[in-house]
Design a protein around this motif. Structure first.
Motif, PDB file in Angstrom:
ATOM      1  N   ARG A   1       7.634 -21.753 -15.847  1.00  0.00           N
ATOM      2  CA  ARG A   1       8.235 -22.692 -14.884  1.00  0.00           C
ATOM      3  C   ARG A   1       9.693 -22.897 -15.235  1.00  0.00           C
ATOM      4  O   ARG A   1      10.069 -22.899 -16.409  1.00  0.00           O
ATOM      5  CB  ARG A   1       7.521 -24.048 -14.919  1.00  0.00           C
ATOM      6  N   ASP A   2      10.506 -23.108 -14.218  1.00  0.00           N
ATOM      7  CA  ASP A   2      11.922 -23.342 -14.461  1.00  0.00           C
ATOM      8  C   ASP A   2      12.224 -24.836 -14.534  1.00  0.00           C
ATOM      9  O   ASP A   2      11.359 -25.684 -14.299  1.00  0.00           O
ATOM     10  CB  ASP A   2      12.780 -22.653 -13.404  1.00  0.00           C
ATOM     11  N   GLU A   3      13.468 -25.135 -14.844  1.00  0.00           N
ATOM     12  CA  GLU A   3      13.914 -26.518 -15.003  1.00  0.00           C
ATOM     13  C   GLU A   3      13.683 -27.342 -13.742  1.00  0.00           C
ATOM     14  O   GLU A   3      13.333 -28.508 -13.813  1.00  0.00           O
ATOM     15  CB  GLU A   3      15.397 -26.526 -15.399  1.00  0.00           C
ATOM     16  N   ARG A   4      13.889 -26.755 -12.564  1.00  0.00           N
ATOM     17  CA  ARG A   4      13.678 -27.479 -11.297  1.00  0.00           C
ATOM     18  C   ARG A   4      12.245 -27.959 -11.172  1.00  0.00           C
ATOM     19  O   ARG A   4      11.989 -29.056 -10.678  1.00  0.00           O
ATOM     20  CB  ARG A   4      14.015 -26.576 -10.108  1.00  0.00           C
ATOM     21  N   TRP A   5      11.295 -27.146 -11.591  1.00  0.00           N
ATOM     22  CA  TRP A   5       9.882 -27.507 -11.502  1.00  0.00           C
ATOM     23  C   TRP A   5       9.605 -28.736 -12.369  1.00  0.00           C
ATOM     24  O   TRP A   5       8.952 -29.680 -11.931  1.00  0.00           O
ATOM     25  CB  TRP A   5       9.000 -26.330 -11.930  1.00  0.00           C
ATOM     26  N   PHE A   6      10.117 -28.711 -13.604  1.00  0.00           N
ATOM     27  CA  PHE A   6       9.915 -29.855 -14.498  1.00  0.00           C
ATOM     28  C   PHE A   6      10.581 -31.104 -13.941  1.00  0.00           C
ATOM     29  O   PHE A   6      10.011 -32.190 -13.968  1.00  0.00           O
ATOM     30  CB  PHE A   6      10.453 -29.552 -15.905  1.00  0.00           C
ATOM     31  N   ARG A   7      11.784 -30.949 -13.431  1.00  0.00           N
ATOM     32  CA  ARG A   7      12.508 -32.089 -12.849  1.00  0.00           C
ATOM     33  C   ARG A   7      11.709 -32.689 -11.694  1.00  0.00           C
ATOM     34  O   ARG A   7      11.579 -33.903 -11.585  1.00  0.00           O
ATOM     35  CB  ARG A   7      13.892 -31.641 -12.394  1.00  0.00           C
ATOM     36  N   LYS A   8      11.167 -31.832 -10.845  1.00  0.00           N
ATOM     37  CA  LYS A   8      10.381 -32.307  -9.708  1.00  0.00           C
ATOM     38  C   LYS A   8       9.131 -33.056 -10.190  1.00  0.00           C
ATOM     39  O   LYS A   8       8.766 -34.094  -9.623  1.00  0.00           O
ATOM     40  CB  LYS A   8       9.986 -31.123  -8.820  1.00  0.00           C
ATOM     41  N   CYS A   9       8.481 -32.552 -11.219  1.00  0.00           N
ATOM     42  CA  CYS A   9       7.298 -33.233 -11.776  1.00  0.00           C
ATOM     43  C   CYS A   9       7.660 -34.605 -12.321  1.00  0.00           C
ATOM     44  O   CYS A   9       6.941 -35.583 -12.093  1.00  0.00           O
ATOM     45  CB  CYS A   9       6.671 -32.381 -12.879  1.00  0.00           C
ATOM     46  N   ILE A  10       8.772 -34.675 -13.023  1.00  0.00           N
ATOM     47  CA  ILE A  10       9.217 -35.960 -13.579  1.00  0.00           C
ATOM     48  C   ILE A  10       9.556 -36.930 -12.455  1.00  0.00           C
ATOM     49  O   ILE A  10       9.162 -38.105 -12.489  1.00  0.00           O
ATOM     50  CB  ILE A  10      10.402 -35.754 -14.541  1.00  0.00           C
ATOM     51  N   GLU A  11      10.277 -36.456 -11.448  1.00  0.00           N
ATOM     52  CA  GLU A  11      10.627 -37.317 -10.312  1.00  0.00           C
ATOM     53  C   GLU A  11       9.369 -37.805  -9.596  1.00  0.00           C
ATOM     54  O   GLU A  11       9.288 -38.983  -9.209  1.00  0.00           O
ATOM     55  CB  GLU A  11      11.544 -36.564  -9.345  1.00  0.00           C
ATOM     56  N   HIS A  12       8.397 -36.927  -9.431  1.00  0.00           N
ATOM     57  CA  HIS A  12       7.133 -37.317  -8.795  1.00  0.00           C
ATOM     58  C   HIS A  12       6.425 -38.387  -9.638  1.00  0.00           C
ATOM     59  O   HIS A  12       5.895 -39.367  -9.101  1.00  0.00           O
ATOM     60  CB  HIS A  12       6.226 -36.098  -8.602  1.00  0.00           C
ATOM     61  N   GLY A  13       6.426 -38.208 -10.954  1.00  0.00           N
ATOM     62  CA  GLY A  13       5.810 -39.197 -11.834  1.00  0.00           C
ATOM     63  C   GLY A  13       6.491 -40.547 -11.743  1.00  0.00           C
ATOM     64  O   GLY A  13       5.831 -41.593 -11.715  1.00  0.00           O
ATOM     65  N   LEU A  14       7.816 -40.542 -11.671  1.00  0.00           N
ATOM     66  CA  LEU A  14       8.549 -41.802 -11.528  1.00  0.00           C
ATOM     67  C   LEU A  14       8.230 -42.477 -10.196  1.00  0.00           C
ATOM     68  O   LEU A  14       8.080 -43.704 -10.136  1.00  0.00           O
ATOM     69  CB  LEU A  14      10.058 -41.560 -11.661  1.00  0.00           C
ATOM     70  N   GLU A  15       8.122 -41.696  -9.146  1.00  0.00           N
ATOM     71  CA  GLU A  15       7.757 -42.271  -7.840  1.00  0.00           C
ATOM     72  C   GLU A  15       6.357 -42.877  -7.894  1.00  0.00           C
ATOM     73  O   GLU A  15       6.099 -43.938  -7.318  1.00  0.00           O
ATOM     74  CB  GLU A  15       7.846 -41.214  -6.736  1.00  0.00           C
ATOM     75  N   ARG A  16       5.447 -42.209  -8.575  1.00  0.00           N
ATOM     76  CA  ARG A  16       4.076 -42.729  -8.722  1.00  0.00           C
ATOM     77  C   ARG A  16       4.107 -44.061  -9.469  1.00  0.00           C
ATOM     78  O   ARG A  16       3.451 -45.026  -9.065  1.00  0.00           O
ATOM     79  CB  ARG A  16       3.215 -41.708  -9.460  1.00  0.00           C
ATOM     80  N   LEU A  17       4.844 -44.115 -10.568  1.00  0.00           N
ATOM     81  CA  LEU A  17       4.967 -45.376 -11.299  1.00  0.00           C
ATOM     82  C   LEU A  17       5.601 -46.450 -10.415  1.00  0.00           C
ATOM     83  O   LEU A  17       5.168 -47.605 -10.432  1.00  0.00           O
ATOM     84  CB  LEU A  17       5.791 -45.180 -12.574  1.00  0.00           C
ATOM     85  N   HIS A  18       6.609 -46.076  -9.647  1.00  0.00           N
ATOM     86  CA  HIS A  18       7.277 -47.030  -8.762  1.00  0.00           C
ATOM     87  C   HIS A  18       6.293 -47.618  -7.753  1.00  0.00           C
ATOM     88  O   HIS A  18       6.380 -48.797  -7.389  1.00  0.00           O
ATOM     89  CB  HIS A  18       8.455 -46.351  -8.064  1.00  0.00           C
ATOM     90  N   SER A  19       5.320 -46.809  -7.319  1.00  0.00           N
ATOM     91  CA  SER A  19       4.325 -47.295  -6.354  1.00  0.00           C
ATOM     92  C   SER A  19       3.404 -48.341  -6.974  1.00  0.00           C
ATOM     93  O   SER A  19       2.674 -49.021  -6.263  1.00  0.00           O
ATOM     94  CB  SER A  19       3.497 -46.130  -5.801  1.00  0.00           C
ATOM     95  N   MET A  20       3.459 -48.486  -8.276  1.00  0.00           N
ATOM     96  CA  MET A  20       2.627 -49.463  -8.985  1.00  0.00           C
ATOM     97  C   MET A  20       3.394 -50.744  -9.294  1.00  0.00           C
ATOM     98  O   MET A  20       2.821 -51.695  -9.823  1.00  0.00           O
ATOM     99  CB  MET A  20       2.118 -48.849 -10.295  1.00  0.00           C
ATOM    100  N   GLN A  21       4.671 -50.783  -8.961  1.00  0.00           N
ATOM    101  CA  GLN A  21       5.488 -51.944  -9.300  1.00  0.00           C
ATOM    102  C   GLN A  21       5.102 -53.146  -8.455  1.00  0.00           C
ATOM    103  O   GLN A  21       4.934 -53.049  -7.244  1.00  0.00           O
ATOM    104  CB  GLN A  21       6.971 -51.635  -9.140  1.00  0.00           C
ATOM    105  N   THR A  22       4.952 -54.276  -9.125  1.00  0.00           N
ATOM    106  CA  THR A  22       4.580 -55.522  -8.462  1.00  0.00           C
ATOM    107  C   THR A  22       5.843 -56.352  -8.191  1.00  0.00           C
ATOM    108  O   THR A  22       6.927 -56.016  -8.660  1.00  0.00           O
ATOM    109  CB  THR A  22       3.605 -56.336  -9.331  1.00  0.00           C
TER     110      THR A  22
END
Length: 173
Positions: free
Chosen positions: A7-28
């Protein structure tokens, strides 16, 4: 670092961004993170633990969604001062805030005082937190000595109660 080589750097970046969005969806509304997306009650330890992911992402040059980090920081600072939060969790909060670079030096005395109320993971978190503050090396050394004392001559964790690892899952971690 994870052993993924196809996998290239873009793939990892996209995974990290997706994870941050998922965490953001949990913010109260409080700024803390719930256990699941859409929760209205924050999980104190979960928020502290998730903050470490936010910090690692930031170190990799990836920002959390707008307002997420600030909300989490405000919530964690409030919980750090909340004496009804278990000392082990307050130690984890301190570690997360220190790694973010926002742990206030005025918290050092109160944090060091938690040492007799935490297990080995809490002691470790306190040592990491205080190591980020100037002038705390003597306390860090004392905490590290206490961590080392928790292990026998074979490097095995001394007898423990499984409840010591409630927030951490297992003694192996």
């Amino acid at each position: 670092r994870m052993g993924i080589v196809d996998r290239d750097e873009r793939w990892f970046r996209k995974c990290i961004e997706h994870g941050l969005e998922r965490l953001h969806s949990m913010q109260t509304a409080s700024g803390g993170l719930g256990y699941w997306p859409g929760d209205d009650q924050p999980n104190v330890y979960g928020t502290a633990y998730a903050m470490r992911a936010v910090v690692r992402a930031k170190q990799a040059g990836i920002d959390a969604p707008v307002g997420m980090s600030a909300g989490m920081t405000q919530y964690l600072n409030q919980q750090l001062r909340n004496t009804s939060v278990k000392p082990e969790v307050r130690a984890a909060i301190a570690q997360s805030l220190a790694e973010l670079g926002v742990l206030h030096p005025s918290r050092a005395d109160a944090l060091f005082d938690l040492r007799s109320h935490t297990g080995v993971f809490g002691l470790s978190s306190l040592a990491i937190a205080l190591s980020h503050l100037e002038g705390e090396q003597q306390r860090v050394n004392a905490l590290l000595d206490a961590v080392e004392a928790e292990f026998d001559e074979n490097g095995e964790l001394s007898p423990y109660d499984v409840s010591d690892f409630h927030y951490f899952g297992s003694p192996t971690r």
